[in-house]
Design an enzyme around this catalytic site. Sequence first.
Site, short mmCIF file in Angstrom:
data_model
loop_
_atom_site.label_atom_id
_atom_site.label_comp_id
_atom_site.label_asym_id
_atom_site.label_seq_id
_atom_site.Cartn_x
_atom_site.Cartn_y
_atom_site.Cartn_z
N HIS A 53 -8.17 -4.66 -0.78
CA HIS A 53 -6.93 -3.90 -0.55
C HIS A 53 -6.12 -4.66 0.49
CE1 HIS A 53 -4.41 -0.40 -0.86
NE2 HIS A 53 -4.41 -0.26 0.46
N ASP A 111 -9.81 -4.61 -5.33
CA ASP A 111 -9.28 -3.53 -4.50
C ASP A 111 -10.13 -2.27 -4.68
OD1 ASP A 111 -7.77 -1.38 -3.36
OD2 ASP A 111 -5.91 -2.49 -3.68
N SER A 114 0.83 -1.20 0.00
CA SER A 114 0.00 0.00 0.00
C SER A 114 0.87 1.26 0.00
CB SER A 114 -0.97 -0.04 1.19
OG SER A 114 -1.96 0.95 1.09
#
Length: 275
Positions: free
Chosen positions: A254, A226, A103
């Site tokens: 995610h 996601d 991320s």
Amino acid sequence: MTTEKLFPVNGVELCAETFGDPGDPAVLLIHGGTASMLWWDAAFCAKLAGYGRYVIRYDQRDTGRSTTYPVGEPPYAMSDLATDAVGLLDALGVERAHVVAQSMSGGIGLIIGVDHAPRVASLTFVSTSPGGDDLPPPAGGLPHISTPDWGDPTAVEEYVVRSIEAESAGVFDEEAARALVRADMARAANYEAVMTNHYSMNFDEPKGGSFGELTMPVLVVHGDQDPYFPPAHAEALQDAVPDGRLVLIKGAGHGIPEPLWDEFLAALAEHTESS
């Protein structure tokens, strides 16, 4: 019994934990913004170590047991967090590692890969994006989750659990999420700083270029559901690096949840075979 240990690194203290044999190829796991080492589940780390890897997870600044700062006043930049990661490898006696960045920490992985390339055997980007105005925005329908009263632990716990649910794309274990959040809160010196300071730091970039300058093998792992970075972000990242490989994990949001670990672990094990 915990095997966590504090290391003096780059003028701060970082808490780290290792799994497996130090003689095996090292894999350094860097989770995303606000996430301590606990977000790399210990069972995941043990499974990866079972492939013959020396797995390292750690608390970045302002998470877990590592050095923390007043709320809204982080005196560091993203490049400092990259230098921290390299310093932790020094402290552990690791010359080169396979770096896995998730991320927001994809930016940290990029800085390490470009500006500290001799220390990186390979890079894996998980649930991240190269950025760009031409990429799609977050998916519609994401719930609005109001910022909690940081003085109310119950409200804070609920806020983080609901945030995990929002990014999960339906593969969500509330009991596990709540246990993670409670453990995370218990380890933190100031959970408001945990949840805010990474977003307040200076987001600088590599000095030596960008994704096109990466010279090591690159794996991109992404959930096809996601909600924050739709799959076009992963495809753009694959295109931005020389000879990048993309593994799109069906059903993942995610991040890659436990029911979908096997495909992730198999790809990661293959990608990190050499030291």
